[in-house]
Every structure is written in C-alpha cells, then in structure tokens.
Design a protein around this motif. Structure first.
Motif, PDB file in Angstrom:
ATOM      1  N   PHE A  20      52.646  76.313   7.608  1.00  0.00           N
ATOM      2  CA  PHE A  20      53.122  75.838   6.410  1.00  0.00           C
ATOM      3  C   PHE A  20      52.679  75.067   5.339  1.00  0.00           C
ATOM      4  N   GLY A  21      51.779  74.221   6.165  1.00  0.00           N
ATOM      5  CA  GLY A  21      50.401  73.250   5.119  1.00  0.00           C
ATOM      6  C   GLY A  21      49.776  73.862   4.446  1.00  0.00           C
ATOM      7  N   VAL A  28      44.102  70.917   4.045  1.00  0.00           N
ATOM      8  CA  VAL A  28      45.252  70.276   4.743  1.00  0.00           C
ATOM      9  C   VAL A  28      45.059  69.321   5.528  1.00  0.00           C
ATOM     10  N   GLY A  29      45.669  68.225   5.865  1.00  0.00           N
ATOM     11  CA  GLY A  29      45.025  66.840   6.320  1.00  0.00           C
ATOM     12  C   GLY A  29      46.247  66.314   7.552  1.00  0.00           C
ATOM     13  N   VAL A  30      46.167  66.312   8.552  1.00  0.00           N
ATOM     14  CA  VAL A  30      47.254  65.436   9.066  1.00  0.00           C
ATOM     15  C   VAL A  30      46.532  63.866   9.382  1.00  0.00           C
ATOM     16  N   VAL A  31      47.598  63.022   9.260  1.00  0.00           N
ATOM     17  CA  VAL A  31      48.302  61.526   9.463  1.00  0.00           C
ATOM     18  C   VAL A  31      48.397  61.015  10.714  1.00  0.00           C
ATOM     19  N   SER A  56      41.121  72.023   7.521  1.00  0.00           N
ATOM     20  CA  SER A  56      40.356  71.553   7.292  1.00  0.00           C
ATOM     21  C   SER A  56      39.520  70.152   6.726  1.00  0.00           C
ATOM     22  N   ALA A  57      40.685  69.125   6.020  1.00  0.00           N
ATOM     23  CA  ALA A  57      40.426  67.671   5.852  1.00  0.00           C
ATOM     24  C   ALA A  57      40.355  67.603   6.401  1.00  0.00           C
ATOM     25  N   ALA A  96      47.424  68.902   1.197  1.00  0.00           N
ATOM     26  CA  ALA A  96      48.866  68.756   1.552  1.00  0.00           C
ATOM     27  C   ALA A  96      48.297  68.330   2.519  1.00  0.00           C
ATOM     28  N   ILE A  97      50.019  66.734   3.187  1.00  0.00           N
ATOM     29  CA  ILE A  97      49.126  66.323   4.590  1.00  0.00           C
ATOM     30  C   ILE A  97      50.606  66.044   5.486  1.00  0.00           C
TER      31      ILE A  97
END
Length: 158
Positions: A20-21, A28-31, A56-57, A96-97
C-alpha cells in the motif's frame, strides 16, 4: 505454512503495508519498536518478502519495547514514535511511513500529525484488513499448485 493449510487468503501486515505504501509514496520507511527489530525487519523485507525496492527508506527504531507501548504514559510513547518518524522523513527522506508493529494500531493519526500532510502514514493492520476484504470480495483463494501445495494435508475434524 498457513497458506498450505487453507485455501483462505493469508495476508501479512508488513507485506500489505509496504505494498500500500508503495502505491502512495516513492520512498517507504518503517518505524518500529526497539532496536533489535531493525535487522529482523530489514531481513524480512529484503529476503522473505522481496520488497526492499518498495521499502527503500528501511527501518528505524523508536527505542520502545512492545510492552512499553501499553505501559508508558501515552505522551512518552507518542513522543518516541513521532521522533523516530521525523527522523525517517529527514534522514531517509521517506514520503510514506509504515507502522512496524501491530501494537501501534491506531497511532497512525498521532504520527501523521507529527510528520505533516506531505507524508503518508499507514497502519499495517488496516492495510492487511483491506487486502483481506478485497480478496474475499473477489472470491480469490490460495492456489494449491506449486508453492502452497500441502505436502500432506492435515485432516480437520468437525
């Protein structure tokens, strides 16, 4: 393994969230919660899911444990997550996170406010639920030829 056991669609929250991101952002990155999850999630994203290009983030930790999401005062939790999200935007240029833990469900609005309207924040549980709903509406089932063919289907009692 679940996909081998049933024809019902099985959807992972990380995979659904990244997909979706990647539709609403180009980086897109993940926290996530604590630091030990960074290499584990990076490995899953790159190796198991094959979604490194879409995410990629990479992954940044908030420094909180999963249990602290529920036990610490809300303000402390919000500050740690928002700080990590702002780092993701400023250091990794994420647009996008994705929240990297099911325990963060419902915190997307708090983080959205912290990063501003030009960045999209996604709750992976909501993303996975939407994928499940779509698959059900389309009456799609898990293929049983090839990868998800059960070697020895279990006998389910009724």
């Amino acid at each position: 393994m679940l996909r081998e056991l049933t024809t019902l669609p099985i959807v992972g929250i990380m995979e659904a969230g990244i997909l979706f991101g990647s539709q609403v952002g180009g980086n897109v990155g993940v926290v996530t919660t604590d630091k030990r999850w960074e290499p584990l999630l990076e490995h899953e994203i790159e190796g198991e899911l094959g979604l490194k290009r879409q995410c990629s983030a990479g992954v940044i930790s908030s420094g909180l444990s999963v249990l602290e999401l529920e036990t610490l005062p809300k303000e402390e939790v919000y500050e740690a997550l928002c700080r990590a999200a702002r780092r993701m935007v400023h250091e990794r240029e994420a647009d996008a996170i994705l929240l990297g833990c099911a325990g963060m469900v419902g915190l997307d609005k708090v983080i959205q406010e912290a990063v501003g309207p030009d960045v999209t924040v996604l709750d992976p549980v909501v993303c996975a639920a939407e994928v499940c709903i779509s698959l059900a509406r389309m009456k799609l089932r898990t293929a049983k030829k090839g990868r998800y063919e059960a070697a020895d289907p279990p006998k389910l009692s009724t």
